[in-house]
Design an enzyme around this catalytic site. Structure first.
Site, mmCIF file in Angstrom:
data_model
loop_
_atom_site.group_PDB
_atom_site.id
_atom_site.type_symbol
_atom_site.label_atom_id
_atom_site.label_comp_id
_atom_site.label_asym_id
_atom_site.label_seq_id
_atom_site.Cartn_x
_atom_site.Cartn_y
_atom_site.Cartn_z
ATOM 1 N N GLY A 93 5.690 12.390 -1.628
ATOM 2 C CA GLY A 93 4.622 12.471 -2.649
ATOM 3 C C GLY A 93 3.308 11.938 -2.116
ATOM 4 O O GLY A 93 3.216 11.417 -1.014
ATOM 5 N N GLY A 95 1.072 9.549 -1.448
ATOM 6 C CA GLY A 95 1.099 8.085 -1.374
ATOM 7 C C GLY A 95 -0.285 7.478 -1.234
ATOM 8 O O GLY A 95 -0.469 6.269 -1.384
ATOM 9 N N LYS A 116 -8.194 11.901 -0.008
ATOM 10 C CA LYS A 116 -7.163 11.278 0.829
ATOM 11 C C LYS A 116 -7.671 9.895 1.255
ATOM 12 O O LYS A 116 -8.720 9.807 1.898
ATOM 13 C CB LYS A 116 -6.940 12.175 2.057
ATOM 14 N N GLY A 129 -2.045 2.927 0.873
ATOM 15 C CA GLY A 129 -2.790 3.935 0.111
ATOM 16 C C GLY A 129 -4.160 4.261 0.687
ATOM 17 O O GLY A 129 -4.929 4.995 0.077
ATOM 18 N N ARG A 179 -10.879 16.819 0.523
ATOM 19 C CA ARG A 179 -10.331 18.030 1.128
ATOM 20 C C ARG A 179 -10.253 19.130 0.078
ATOM 21 O O ARG A 179 -9.964 18.870 -1.089
ATOM 22 C CB ARG A 179 -8.945 17.647 1.646
ATOM 23 N N ARG A 186 3.579 22.461 -1.377
ATOM 24 C CA ARG A 186 4.204 22.432 -0.060
ATOM 25 C C ARG A 186 5.651 22.902 -0.174
ATOM 26 O O ARG A 186 6.220 22.873 -1.279
ATOM 27 C CB ARG A 186 4.205 20.986 0.474
ATOM 28 N N ASP A 255 6.960 18.810 4.462
ATOM 29 C CA ASP A 255 5.936 18.340 3.516
ATOM 30 C C ASP A 255 4.533 18.684 4.017
ATOM 31 O O ASP A 255 3.566 18.568 3.272
ATOM 32 C CB ASP A 255 6.053 16.830 3.271
ATOM 33 N N ASN A 256 4.426 19.107 5.249
ATOM 34 C CA ASN A 256 3.128 19.536 5.780
ATOM 35 C C ASN A 256 3.091 21.054 5.975
ATOM 36 O O ASN A 256 2.316 21.559 6.792
ATOM 37 C CB ASN A 256 2.849 18.836 7.122
HETATM 38 P P1 AMP Z 1 1.665 12.220 6.515
HETATM 39 O O1 AMP Z 1 2.338 11.704 7.729
HETATM 40 O O2 AMP Z 1 0.199 11.836 6.427
HETATM 41 O O3 AMP Z 1 1.883 13.681 6.287
HETATM 42 O O4 AMP Z 1 2.316 11.437 5.293
HETATM 43 C C1 AMP Z 1 3.704 11.419 5.023
HETATM 44 C C2 AMP Z 1 3.930 10.661 3.744
HETATM 45 O O5 AMP Z 1 3.511 9.298 3.871
HETATM 46 C C3 AMP Z 1 3.191 11.190 2.529
HETATM 47 O O6 AMP Z 1 4.013 11.015 1.419
HETATM 48 C C4 AMP Z 1 1.978 10.305 2.457
HETATM 49 O O7 AMP Z 1 1.414 10.252 1.167
HETATM 50 C C5 AMP Z 1 2.543 8.967 2.889
HETATM 51 N N1 AMP Z 1 1.533 8.079 3.484
HETATM 52 C C6 AMP Z 1 0.932 8.210 4.689
HETATM 53 N N2 AMP Z 1 0.069 7.190 4.908
HETATM 54 C C7 AMP Z 1 0.116 6.392 3.810
HETATM 55 C C8 AMP Z 1 -0.543 5.178 3.398
HETATM 56 N N3 AMP Z 1 -1.431 4.581 4.193
HETATM 57 N N4 AMP Z 1 -0.229 4.673 2.198
HETATM 58 C C9 AMP Z 1 0.672 5.264 1.395
HETATM 59 N N5 AMP Z 1 1.328 6.385 1.702
HETATM 60 C C10 AMP Z 1 1.058 6.958 2.897
HETATM 61 MG MG MG Z 2 1.512 15.033 5.015
#
Ligand code: AMP
Ligand code: MG
Length: 496
Positions: A93, A95, A116, A129, A179, A186, A255-256
């Site tokens: 989700g 995050g 983001k 976050g 963005r 997804r 998820d991407n």
């Molecule tokens: P990503 O690797 O950016 O595609 O993120 C994978 C998952 O980790 C997603 O659910 C993001 O929302 C969560 N996520 C990545 N970085 C953070 C962060 N700094 N704080 C909270 N959630 C994160």
């Molecule tokens: Mg992602």
């Protein structure tokens, strides 16, 4: 997040929030210390019908930081799951992101406005976050470069700093990226509900995705099979484009992987300098799962996971039949990929009509350059010069020119089937083969200046170059070649 009385030109029409209750959490962005605009993409803002003057201000920066919400926004965090490096994570989700709302742009396309780095959400798990300025600007640069190269992608509307320091490699400036996307649905969004056997929600999501992205499927006999076919088609065309320009996404987790077929989530992504099928830059991808040449295989894997989520819907009465029908579609992906790949590669070599040996011609070229440290981007511009009668730069790329000379002879024979002369062939090649791509050493240089000194000059300059990738400029010489040897092996990091 405080509501403002002004709309700033955002005319929201929030269908996701309205129609998909239960698939997200309403949420708000954090307060920020001092929001400051690094870059507003005015051209895109115009396309979106926004009030540029009002947004290019301190209040605008507050909005793009997530601290203030324009009138009509209904910020929410979406739920999704995902296979990460092959392992299933049932609850990911947004995050650190918020869907602020949707607008219909001047071309009548519905677009998500998404922040983001705007703070923790119910999906944050252990994360803070937040986003750091380096990764925010990387996504800005690379997504805008991809757009300029004609690759379907999310866009960057704005980058702001938040005035906060966040913990990454030591303390780094916090930032937020705004963005724009056709949607943020997804494969992992489907998986989240499929894994919980909430088939009603999968169905609502599928109906929504069809209505939003593939309305033509609505009429087909089996619309969920139609949805599968449509997503396969978009994603397959997308990955073929990546491969044709030497792009390595780096985290092709489900998820991407978007339903719309846009490239999303530029984390440890990179363009390769020298052609190398095994090119893989991500520090955590130890086995090269997402290496350059593996991307078409991962595509099949990811789309198989999508197909699985639709099996309960395709034929509700006969699951065996559903399984077979979905399986048949997945089985066709490699052939479809080959078709798209050839369609991308042909014009790179100036081939506008179809001849039987075209695939072999292209594959032979790749065999010759493999392992010879040949810059993938420069190769095609040098080939165009060779077509113009000047093979000096091309020959200079090779220690031994015997193989490339023999290949050139075959290519020139093949070009006789073209209806235009060699000069025109070369000019057409230059329109599809870029000179300027996000070279890793240049991106890193720009991000380091931004991170260490809040100095954005290099970022602005590089952005200008990357959004004009095809036309050679004498004063942009610094931008057109591979990294110097001293730059060493390139490694990118997740956890941004
Ligand atoms: P990503 O690797 O950016 O595609 O993120 C994978 C998952 O980790 C997603 O659910 C993001 O929302 C969560 N996520 C990545 N970085 C953070 C962060 N700094 N704080 C909270 N959630 C994160
Ligand atoms: Mg992602």
């Amino acid at each position: 997040m405080e509501n403002t009385q002004s709309s700033f030109g955002f005319r929201f029409d929030n269908t996701f929030s309205r129609e998909l209750d239960g698939l997200y959490a309403h949420w708000k962005g954090d307060e920020v210390a001092h929001a400051s605009m690094v870059k507003l993409n005015k051209q895109l803002a115009k396309e979106l019908g926004l009030d540029i003057e009002a947004l290019d201000s301190e209040q605008g920066a507050q909005i793009f930081a997530g601290a203030k919400a324009p009138q009509g926004a209904e910020p929410l965090a979406q739920a999704y799951a995902g296979h990460q490096f092959g392992g299933f994570a049932p609850s990911l989700g947004d995050g650190r992101a918020l869907l602020i709302g949707e607008i219909v742009d001047q071309n009548k396309q519905r677009r998500d406005i998404y922040l983001k780095g705007s703070g923790r959400t119910p999906f944050s798990r252990g994360g803070d976050g937040k986003a750091a300025i380096g990764p925010v600007l990387r996504e800005y640069l690379v997504s805008e470069a991809m757009h300029a190269l004609g690759v379907p992608t999310t866009r960057a509307l704005a980058a702001v700093t938040t005035g906060q320091k966040i913990m990454r490699n030591g303390f780094e400036p916090g930032a937020v990226l705004t963005r724009i996307a056709a949607s943020h649905i997804r494969v992992g969004t489907f998986q989240y509900f499929a894994a919980r056997q909430e088939n009603g929600k999968v169905k609502r999501l599928a109906d929504y995705a069809i209505k939003r992205h593939f309305p033509e499927v609505e009429e087909s006999e089996s619309k969920y099979l139609g949805l599968l076919r449509a997503v396969i088609d978009r994603q397959t065309a997308l990955v073929a484009k990546w491969v044709s320009i030497g792009f390595v996404h780096g985290v092709m987790n489900t998820d991407n992987t978007t339903i719309s077929g846009e490239t999303i989530d530029y984390g440890p992504c990179a363009f390769m300098d020298a052609y190398d099928p095994a090119a893989c830059y991500s520090s955590i991808d130890r086995y090269g799962r997402y290496a350059y040449a593996n991307q078409p295989h991962v595509l099949v894997w990811n789309l198989s996971r999508f197909a699985e989520t639709l099996i309960p819907l395709i034929d509700e009465e006969d699951q065996g039949k559903s399984f077979r029908l979905a399986g048949d579609e997945v089985t066709k992906i490699p052939a479809q990929y080959n078709f798209y790949w050839l369609a991308e590669m042909r014009p790179k070599l100036g081939l506008s009509n179809t001849q039987d040996d075209d695939r072999a011609l292209i594959e032979n070229l790749l065999k010759i350059i493999d392992g010879n440290s040949i810059d993938f981007t420069q190769l095609f511009r040098n080939l165009a010069d060779a077509a113009r009668g000047n093979a000096d730069k091309l020959n200079a790329m090779f220690a031994d020119t015997a193989q490339i000379e023999s290949w050139l002879a075959t290519w020139f024979t093949r070009l006789k089937h073209e209806k235009v002369d060699l000069q025109q062939v070369a000019d057409k090649m230059d329109k599809v083969n870029p000179i300027y791509i996000p070279r890793n050493h240049l991106v890193e240089e720009a991000l380091a200046a931004a991170t260490n000194d809040l100095d954005f000059e290099q970022f602005h300059k590089l952005l200008e170059v990357l959004t004009n990738p095809f036309n050679q400029r004498g004063d942009w010489q610094k931008y057109d070649g591979p990294a110097p040897k001293a730059f060493g092996e390139y490694i990118t990091y997740c956890g941004t």
